[in-house]
Design an enzyme around this catalytic site. Structure first.
Site, PDB file in Angstrom:
ATOM      1  N   THR A   1      11.542  -6.674  -5.108  1.00  0.00           N
ATOM      2  CA  THR A   1      11.325  -5.798  -3.968  1.00  0.00           C
ATOM      3  C   THR A   1      10.526  -6.545  -2.905  1.00  0.00           C
ATOM      4  O   THR A   1       9.965  -7.610  -3.173  1.00  0.00           O
ATOM      5  CB  THR A   1      10.597  -4.501  -4.416  1.00  0.00           C
ATOM      6  OG1 THR A   1      10.462  -3.609  -3.307  1.00  0.00           O
ATOM      7  CG2 THR A   1       9.209  -4.797  -4.981  1.00  0.00           C
ATOM      8  N   CYS A   2      10.492  -6.000  -1.702  1.00  0.00           N
ATOM      9  CA  CYS A   2       9.725  -6.621  -0.605  1.00  0.00           C
ATOM     10  C   CYS A   2       9.541  -5.570   0.482  1.00  0.00           C
ATOM     11  O   CYS A   2       9.328  -4.403   0.189  1.00  0.00           O
ATOM     12  CB  CYS A   2      10.439  -7.875  -0.083  1.00  0.00           C
ATOM     13  SG  CYS A   2      12.090  -7.562   0.587  1.00  0.00           S
ATOM     14  N   GLY A   3       9.642  -5.961   1.753  1.00  0.00           N
ATOM     15  CA  GLY A   3       9.506  -4.992   2.833  1.00  0.00           C
ATOM     16  C   GLY A   3      10.789  -4.228   3.100  1.00  0.00           C
ATOM     17  O   GLY A   3      10.778  -3.008   3.243  1.00  0.00           O
TER      18      GLY A   3
ATOM     19  N   GLY B   1      14.109  -5.601   1.623  1.00  0.00           N
ATOM     20  CA  GLY B   1      15.205  -6.153   0.825  1.00  0.00           C
ATOM     21  C   GLY B   1      15.683  -7.527   1.237  1.00  0.00           C
ATOM     22  O   GLY B   1      16.726  -7.980   0.761  1.00  0.00           O
TER      23      GLY B   1
ATOM     24  N   TRP C   1       9.997  -1.531   0.330  1.00  0.00           N
ATOM     25  CA  TRP C   1       8.836  -0.777   0.833  1.00  0.00           C
ATOM     26  C   TRP C   1       9.183   0.080   2.048  1.00  0.00           C
ATOM     27  O   TRP C   1       8.507   1.073   2.331  1.00  0.00           O
ATOM     28  CB  TRP C   1       7.676  -1.722   1.152  1.00  0.00           C
ATOM     29  CG  TRP C   1       6.383  -0.952   1.237  1.00  0.00           C
ATOM     30  CD1 TRP C   1       5.676  -0.641   2.360  1.00  0.00           C
ATOM     31  CD2 TRP C   1       5.669  -0.364   0.137  1.00  0.00           C
ATOM     32  NE1 TRP C   1       4.566   0.096   2.039  1.00  0.00           N
ATOM     33  CE2 TRP C   1       4.538   0.279   0.672  1.00  0.00           C
ATOM     34  CE3 TRP C   1       5.884  -0.316  -1.236  1.00  0.00           C
ATOM     35  CZ2 TRP C   1       3.608   0.965  -0.111  1.00  0.00           C
ATOM     36  CZ3 TRP C   1       4.972   0.364  -2.028  1.00  0.00           C
ATOM     37  CH2 TRP C   1       3.853   0.991  -1.462  1.00  0.00           C
TER      38      TRP C   1
END
Length: 286
Positions: free
Chosen positions: A241-243, A245, A270
């Protein structure tokens, strides 16, 4: 040519230069930048790109029905865009970006999601290509329609419900590619309306920790060490996961490079989790 060249994950600039005139090679510039980077990827592509390169618009080749940024497109849309860009069955695809290794991995993952494995990220991207003395051009490629057969792999993507369940049960390792300051909730998110923090139980592996100073990816032994030093249990299936994708796909590429194949990507990341007040968040270190 490097011993690390693998046309299904990562290739170096010398490998690409040697194969540049292969009739079955297709190259994408998949540059994408956060607003605060103040860079225009399409304008940069038109100014200079590797010969034969097509521009891959991550924001347009997405599910525009979703309120979330650049979610994976429907199969039909992906197929139609690839046909229009002359990319089809039997082609070897190489994708790069203007940062070194930032957004290109997202397109690598997207091709994987669509059942296509003959795709590699250019290690170090356009900056390394130029630094190594290879030529660029402003000439757009000649494109002829090609058909692509797509078989979507649902095991490579996760939605918010699946991630919430995994966080609650602890049966997956959720790995967050954002910076430590964002992960801990000490820095504001680049998108308005986002809460600060991380998914409870997730581990932080900042995507930059997987890269060398020149934007190339570290070798597999070093990648494995980075994950283990972050407390990641590589025996468990992983969700990256990240901000939004994008850099989560760098984690996915690194996991593939170390031979770990039971991973998936949380497409909403996120941008979705941080938006909903009823989803739990954690702050501080993992």
């Amino acid at each position: 040519m490097s011993a690390a060249d693998d046309p299904k994950t990562l290739v170096g600039t010398d490998w690409l230069a040697a194969h540049l005139k292969d009739p079955d090679l297709r190259i994408f510039d998949a540059s994408w930048y956060l607003p605060d980077m103040q860079r225009d990827p399409k304008a940069e592509y038109e100014k200079a790109h590797i010969p034969g390169t097509r521009f891959f618009d991550i924001d347009e080749i997405s599910d525009l029905r979703s309120e979330l940024p650049h979610m994976a497109p429907p199969v039909e849309k992906f197929m139609s865009r690839m046909r229009a860009m002359g990319v089809g069955d039997g082609h070897q695809v190489v994708v790069y970006d203007g940062m070194g290794l930032f957004s290109a991995a997202r397109v690598w993952w997207l091709f994987r999601l669509m059942g296509q494995t003959n795709i590699a990220v250019l290690d170090g991207g356009l900056p390394k290509w130029i630094a190594d003395g290879h030529k660029t051009t402003t000439v757009p490629p000649t494109i002829r329609d090609r058909h692509m057969t797509v078989q979507r792999r649902d095991d490579l993507v996760r939605d918010v419900t699946e991630v919430a369940r995994a966080a609650k049960l602890g049966d997956h390792e959720i790995i967050d590619a954002r910076s430590p300051a964002r992960f801990k909730g000490e820095a504001d998110e680049p998108r308005e309306g986002m809460r600060k923090g991380h998914i409870p139980g997730s581990k932080n592996v900042h995507y930059q920790d997987l890269l060398n100073a020149d934007g190339t990816m570290k070798p597999p032994t070093a990648l494995r060490t980075v994950f283990m030093d972050a407390g990641v249990d590589l025996r468990k299936p992983a969700i990256t996961t990240c901000g939004s994708g994008v850099t989560a796909a760098i984690l996915a590429l690194a996991l593939e490079r170390i031979g770990k194949t039971d991973y998936s990507l949380y497409d909403g990341s996120w941008s979705e989790w941080g938006m909903y007040a009823d989803l739990p968040i954690a702050t501080g270190a993992a």
